[in-house]
Design a protein around this motif. Structure first.
Motif, short mmCIF file in Angstrom:
data_model
loop_
_atom_site.label_atom_id
_atom_site.label_comp_id
_atom_site.label_asym_id
_atom_site.label_seq_id
_atom_site.Cartn_x
_atom_site.Cartn_y
_atom_site.Cartn_z
N ILE A 162 7.61 -0.61 -32.32
CA ILE A 162 8.68 -1.61 -32.48
C ILE A 162 8.13 -2.91 -33.05
CG2 ILE A 162 10.31 -3.07 -31.21
CD1 ILE A 162 10.63 -0.66 -29.25
N SER A 163 7.01 -3.36 -32.50
CA SER A 163 6.35 -4.57 -32.99
C SER A 163 4.87 -4.27 -33.17
CB SER A 163 6.55 -5.73 -32.01
OG SER A 163 6.04 -6.94 -32.53
N PRO A 164 4.47 -3.80 -34.36
CA PRO A 164 3.08 -3.34 -34.57
C PRO A 164 2.06 -4.43 -34.27
CG PRO A 164 4.48 -2.64 -36.39
CD PRO A 164 5.30 -3.60 -35.56
N ALA A 165 0.97 -4.00 -33.66
CA ALA A 165 -0.11 -4.93 -33.30
C ALA A 165 -0.70 -5.56 -34.55
CB ALA A 165 -1.20 -4.19 -32.53
N TRP A 166 -1.01 -6.83 -34.46
CA TRP A 166 -1.89 -7.44 -35.45
C TRP A 166 -3.29 -6.90 -35.17
CZ3 TRP A 166 -0.86 -12.98 -37.47
CH2 TRP A 166 0.50 -13.12 -37.81
N SER A 167 -4.13 -6.91 -36.16
CA SER A 167 -5.44 -6.26 -36.10
C SER A 167 -6.07 -6.41 -34.72
CB SER A 167 -6.38 -6.88 -37.13
OG SER A 167 -5.77 -6.88 -38.40
N THR A 168 -6.23 -5.29 -34.01
CA THR A 168 -6.75 -5.35 -32.65
C THR A 168 -8.25 -5.58 -32.62
OG1 THR A 168 -6.82 -2.92 -32.62
CG2 THR A 168 -4.90 -3.99 -31.64
N ASN A 169 -8.89 -5.63 -33.77
CA ASN A 169 -10.29 -6.05 -33.82
C ASN A 169 -10.41 -7.52 -34.17
OD1 ASN A 169 -9.56 -5.92 -36.50
ND2 ASN A 169 -11.44 -4.92 -37.19
N ARG A 170 -9.27 -8.22 -34.17
CA ARG A 170 -9.31 -9.66 -34.42
C ARG A 170 -8.44 -10.46 -33.45
NH1 ARG A 170 -7.94 -13.51 -39.65
NH2 ARG A 170 -9.16 -15.24 -38.85
N TYR A 171 -7.42 -9.82 -32.88
CA TYR A 171 -6.49 -10.54 -32.02
C TYR A 171 -6.30 -9.83 -30.67
CZ TYR A 171 -5.08 -12.47 -36.55
OH TYR A 171 -5.07 -13.06 -37.79
N LEU A 172 -6.00 -10.61 -29.65
CA LEU A 172 -5.46 -10.07 -28.41
C LEU A 172 -3.95 -10.01 -28.60
CD1 LEU A 172 -5.09 -9.35 -25.43
CD2 LEU A 172 -5.44 -11.78 -24.87
N ASN A 173 -3.39 -8.81 -28.57
CA ASN A 173 -1.95 -8.63 -28.70
C ASN A 173 -1.33 -8.53 -27.32
OD1 ASN A 173 -1.08 -7.82 -31.78
ND2 ASN A 173 -3.21 -7.27 -31.34
N ILE A 174 -0.31 -9.32 -27.07
CA ILE A 174 0.41 -9.27 -25.80
C ILE A 174 1.88 -8.97 -26.10
CG2 ILE A 174 1.08 -10.50 -23.71
CD1 ILE A 174 -1.34 -12.30 -24.03
N TRP A 175 2.36 -7.83 -25.57
CA TRP A 175 3.77 -7.46 -25.72
C TRP A 175 4.52 -7.91 -24.47
CZ3 TRP A 175 -0.15 -4.36 -27.58
CH2 TRP A 175 -0.09 -4.00 -28.94
#
Length: 421
Positions: A162-175
């Motif tokens: 639904i909301s694709p992660a921004w690069s997980t090798n650069r950002y902490l993604n919090i849904w």
């Protein structure tokens, strides 16, 4: 996966009937058990990872290396997923939370990880440390979806779609969304593997490709941040659920080791018989008798289940463990590496090359600019359409030959060649 559409009236009724005494702080252990059941080899890898972490910490202590001497700043992308058709923001029961609520959570993270929260407890002054980790909000991504609530155990892939992660090798993604099953939040544990020029930033096996897309933290909007109208709990109202889940994302374990008198591999957190699952905001002392020794539980620790008001401690051993994971886990290590780059240039590395199935990329954009990725064949035809902030592409259906991998930001463009076998 079955999608269950719930009417708002039903949701409101079920929310009203939930007692705070039945809420469950964290679903990370259950989520991880599901991941292991789907990929049994992950359990053995976890055991190997623990040995590597302990060896790294031991070497660091011998070399008298202080992990927190250099501040590591982790960029954060918050994905707000809501079913508010009018797109209005804020208010009780509205998962489309305000910018102010998001910003308050980043403030809490920085206070808790710098040991400046101001909250006190029995162990705060003697064992609480500055972890040397800070957080920077990069952007808030708001996405409407008709599905009104999600399972923290099974719906991570749905949220990432639904909301694709921004690069997980650069950002902490919090849904951030509405969760069901009485859970407040969950997190994806890091995997520690050997770091080489083929594992920088992302896993390289097909089994772990999905892990890269779901790597991050999931929090119920009613327990995210502090001092917001959407936060209705008197127990979990200060943003410590996110502090707790980010701790898991950085490799920390519950202080009772997820079993009676278990271990979190941190010697300076006293043994605990079990979690401090209570609504007692007076923070009454709790004691455990593990292996014949009576100890006072560290209910102040962010990795317990205590009410938010009781939490105020990360210990030195926990700090060392987090920095070990930042060094040893490929995606975490790449994130730290990116955080130290000061160039204004667009940097792109793709691997493996030649490739058979999944092509990974390591992409740095100045000032956290968004980027799109597309692929062209030798005729100049676009064979993979623009993908926003994607760092992995499935190319196994492309005919063998030479291709061009194009990365674009608002101001820069860079193209790399790669070969499909």
């Amino acid at each position: 996966m079955i999608t269950l559409l719930l009417m708002m009236g039903t949701v409101s009724l079920s929310v009203a009937q939930v007692s705070e005494s039945t809420l469950i702080r964290c679903a990370s252990t259950e989520q991880d058990s599901l991941r292991i059941s789907k990929n049994p080899a992950l359990f053995k890898l976890r055991q190997q990872s623990e040995a590597v972490i302990q060896q790294y910490i031991s070497r660091s202590r011998v070399n008298k290396r202080t992990n927190a001497d250099e501040i590591v700043t982790i960029p954060v992308v918050v994905h707000v997923i809501h079913s508010e058709e009018g797109r209005s923001m804020g208010g009780a029961g509205n998962a489309n939370i305000t910018d102010a609520q998001v910003n308050s959570q980043i403030e809490v993270l920085n206070e808790d990880y710098s040991n400046t929260s101001g909250y006190k407890g029995f162990y705060t002054d003697s064992l609480g440390v500055d972890t040397g980790i800070r957080f920077k909000l990069v952007t808030i991504v708001r996405t409407y979806n008709s599905k009104s609530q999600f399972s923290p155990i099974t719906d991570g892939d749905d949220l990432a779609e639904i909301s694709p992660a921004w690069s997980t090798n650069r950002y902490l993604n919090i849904w951030v969304c509405r969760l069901n099953d009485r859970y407040l939040g969950t997190s994806q544990f890091p995997v520690v593997t050997e770091i080489n020029n083929r594992t920088q930033g992302l896993a390289t096996s097909e089994d772990e490709e999905q892990d890269a897309l779901t790597d991050g933290v999931i929090i119920d909007f009613r327990y995210f941040g502090r001092n917001a109208e959407a936060i209705t709990s008197r127990i979990y109202n200060l943003g410590r659920t996110t502090t707790h889940e980010v701790g898991h994302w950085l490799g920390l374990i519950h202080i009772w080791g997820d079993r009676n008198c278990g271990t979190d591999h941190c010697e300076d957190t006293p043994p605990a018989y079990t979690k401090n699952e209570t609504t007692d905001i007076e923070c009454t002392p709790v004691f455990s008798d593990c292996r014949g020794v009576n100890t006072r539980n560290m209910i102040e620790n962010y990795m317990d289940y205590s009410p938010d008001a009781c939490m105020s401690v990360f210990t030195n051993d926990q700090m060392e463990r987090m920095h070990a994971v930042l060094e040893l886990s490929p995606r975490r290590a790449k994130l730290v590496e990116f955080s130290k780059i000061t160039t204004d240039e667009l940097l792109v590395d793709i691997y493996p090359n030649p490739v058979q199935e999944t092509l990974f990329s390591s992409i740095f954009t100045p000032n956290f600019e968004v980027f799109t990725v597309s692929v062209f064949n030798q005729r100049g035809q676009k064979v993979i359409q623009d993908k926003l902030n994607r760092t992995s592409l499935n190319v196994k259906n492309l005919p063998s030959g030479l291709y061009f991998y194009k990365v674009e930001t608002a101001s820069k463009t860079l193209t790399r060649k790669f070969y499909v076998r």
